[in-house]
Motif scaffolding. Structure first.
Motif, PDB file in Angstrom:
ATOM      1  N   ARG A 275       4.725  -9.364  -5.530  1.00 61.01           N
ATOM      2  CA  ARG A 275       6.340  -9.687  -5.570  1.00 61.01           C
ATOM      3  C   ARG A 275       7.407 -10.729  -6.023  1.00 61.01           C
ATOM      4  O   ARG A 275       8.535 -10.636  -6.390  1.00 61.01           O
ATOM      5  N   ARG A 276       6.331 -11.049  -7.082  1.00 60.60           N
ATOM      6  CA  ARG A 276       6.915 -12.575  -7.582  1.00 60.60           C
ATOM      7  C   ARG A 276       6.605 -13.263  -8.786  1.00 60.60           C
ATOM      8  O   ARG A 276       5.442 -11.985  -8.711  1.00 60.60           O
ATOM      9  N   THR A 278       5.636 -15.812  -9.884  1.00 61.71           N
ATOM     10  CA  THR A 278       4.374 -16.523  -9.779  1.00 61.71           C
ATOM     11  C   THR A 278       2.457 -15.190  -8.677  1.00 61.71           C
ATOM     12  O   THR A 278       2.043 -16.244  -9.488  1.00 61.71           O
ATOM     13  N   ASP A 279       2.871 -14.612  -8.505  1.00 57.05           N
ATOM     14  CA  ASP A 279       1.331 -13.280  -8.271  1.00 57.05           C
ATOM     15  C   ASP A 279       1.325 -12.633  -9.346  1.00 57.05           C
ATOM     16  O   ASP A 279       0.162 -12.751  -9.577  1.00 57.05           O
ATOM     17  N   LEU A 316      11.385  -9.040 -11.927  1.00 60.08           N
ATOM     18  CA  LEU A 316      10.004  -9.696 -11.589  1.00 60.08           C
ATOM     19  C   LEU A 316       9.220 -10.213 -13.513  1.00 60.08           C
ATOM     20  O   LEU A 316       9.077 -11.343 -13.087  1.00 60.08           O
ATOM     21  N   ASP A 319      11.232 -13.244 -13.358  1.00 57.66           N
ATOM     22  CA  ASP A 319      10.218 -14.487 -12.596  1.00 57.66           C
ATOM     23  C   ASP A 319       9.108 -14.838 -13.128  1.00 57.66           C
ATOM     24  O   ASP A 319       9.061 -16.017 -13.210  1.00 57.66           O
TER      25      ASP A 319
END
Ligand code: FNR
Length: 341
Positions: A275-276, A278-279, A316, A319
């Motif tokens: 979802r992010r 960082t994921d 995404l 991010d």
């Protein structure tokens, strides 16, 4: 990314939302797919030159501008009148691979024609073995760049939310189809019955096509090893967005042991709860080459069609770039386990 869900909730019929959002059983794994990412902490490094960020990867010899892929999602005309065609167009604009499925509800030819990015074909195994071969040849002729086979769904899971909501496939979009070159429409849904392939079928399919072959739905290192031994070109570590059996591990928790066993022989794609940015960073750090997103882009599709899908991928990606810069990694090759705290 999370904002697409409440936006979609406003436009989708309740039962359709439940069909998309729901997981199997008590949704323990469904929650854990995201929660597991949150448990993993990052290590930041400073004073490195991150003025130029490069998110490009190479997969099957194809250069992709970033590692975000759109997972195969069935019946997308439930979410938007244009369905998979709009998703393919949005993916193309954002430079993302789109995986169109056997359960597509818009003509697969149009999806391939609409996307500027590579399109892969997701095969749900059909009862007549030779028909699977025909489908794959047809997809190759249309320009699909890889074949993915779903291997984790011998029977549908217990999806209580859609059951409670009374979800029923509307007749108008119940059956996936291909436009047949000569006869117009070939209806896969009635001509064939979905069946479950075995390792022998995978070996057979391997001998049939030169396209990259991807097995989607691997959670066990032994299966990962067998996939590689059977000639698969990649695996997707996935619990099917937790729609099959509950209390499986979160996808990201299953990844490290599989990556260790595969030891770089074939690339690994990860999906479930991404979802992010960082994921994405964490998945790559723990051994993935790329990630796939499922529900977020379907919510974006419901909200704003092709533009929504492109926006979802772009958000995404941006991010992810931010996460790279802020942890001191300028290139994908610099993302390894040392990024994890
Ligand atoms: C799926 N998924 C799926 N997988 C597959 O192999 N074939 C399919 O037809 C579908 N259809 C499908 C429909 C819907 C509504 C959902 C939510 C999911 C699973 C999908 O490809 C992917 O593995 C997960 O969605 C990834 O998890 P996230 O990103 O949704 O958390």
């Amino acid at each position: 990314m999370a904002d697409f869900e409440p936006a979609a909730l406003e436009v989708l019929p309740h039962a359709v939302y439940e069909f998309i959002a729901g997981g199997a059983g008590d949704e323990i794994t469904n929650r854990d797919n995201e929660a597991a990412f949150n448990r993993i902490k990052l290590r930041q490094r400073v004073l490195r030159d991150v003025t130029r960020l490069d998110t490009a990867i190479t997969l099957f010899g194809q250069r992709l501008p970033h590692p975000i892929i759109l997972a195969p999602i069935a019946y997308q005309r439930l979410a938007h009148p244009e369905g998979e065609v709009a998703a393919a167009r949005g993916a193309g604009v954002a430079g993302a691979v789109f995986i169109v499925g056997t359960t597509a509800t818009a003509p697969i030819e149009d999806c391939l024609a609409e996307s500027q990015s590579p399109v892969w074909f997701l095969l749900y195994w059909q009862s007549d073995r030779s028909f699977n071969g025909e489908l794959v040849s047809r997809m190759a002729a249309l320009g699909a760049k890889a074949i993915s086979v779903t291997v984790d769904l011998p029977t549908p899971g217990d999806r209580r939310r859609q059951f409670r909501a009374g979800f029923k496939m509307p007749d108008s979009i119940a059956t996936p189809y291909f436009k047949d070159r000569n006869t117009g429409v070939l209806n896969v849904g009635t001509a064939q019955k979905r069946a479950m392939p075995t390792w022998a079928d995978i070996a057979w399919l391997r001998s049939l096509t030169t396209l990259p072959l991807i097995l989607k739905g691997i959670l066990d290192p032994d299966d990962a090893e067998q996939a590689s031994g059977t000639g698969a070109d990649a695996i997707v570590v996935s619990n099917h967005g937790s729609r099959n059996v509950d209390t499986l591990p979160a996808a990201i928790d299953a990844l490290p042991a599989i990556a260790e066993r595969v030891a770089g022989r074939i690339p690994i794609v990860l999906d479930g709860g991404v979802r992010r940015g960082t994921d994405v960073l964490k998945a790559i750090a723990l051994g993935a080459t790329a990630v796939m997103i499922g529900r977020p882009y379907v919510y974006a599709l419901a909200t704003a069609g092709a533009e929504g899908v492109a926006h979802c991928v772009n958000l995404l990606r941006r991010d992810f770039e931010m996460a790279m810069a802020l942890t001191g990694r300028a290139r994908i090759g610099e993302i390894d386990r040392s990024v994890i705290w």
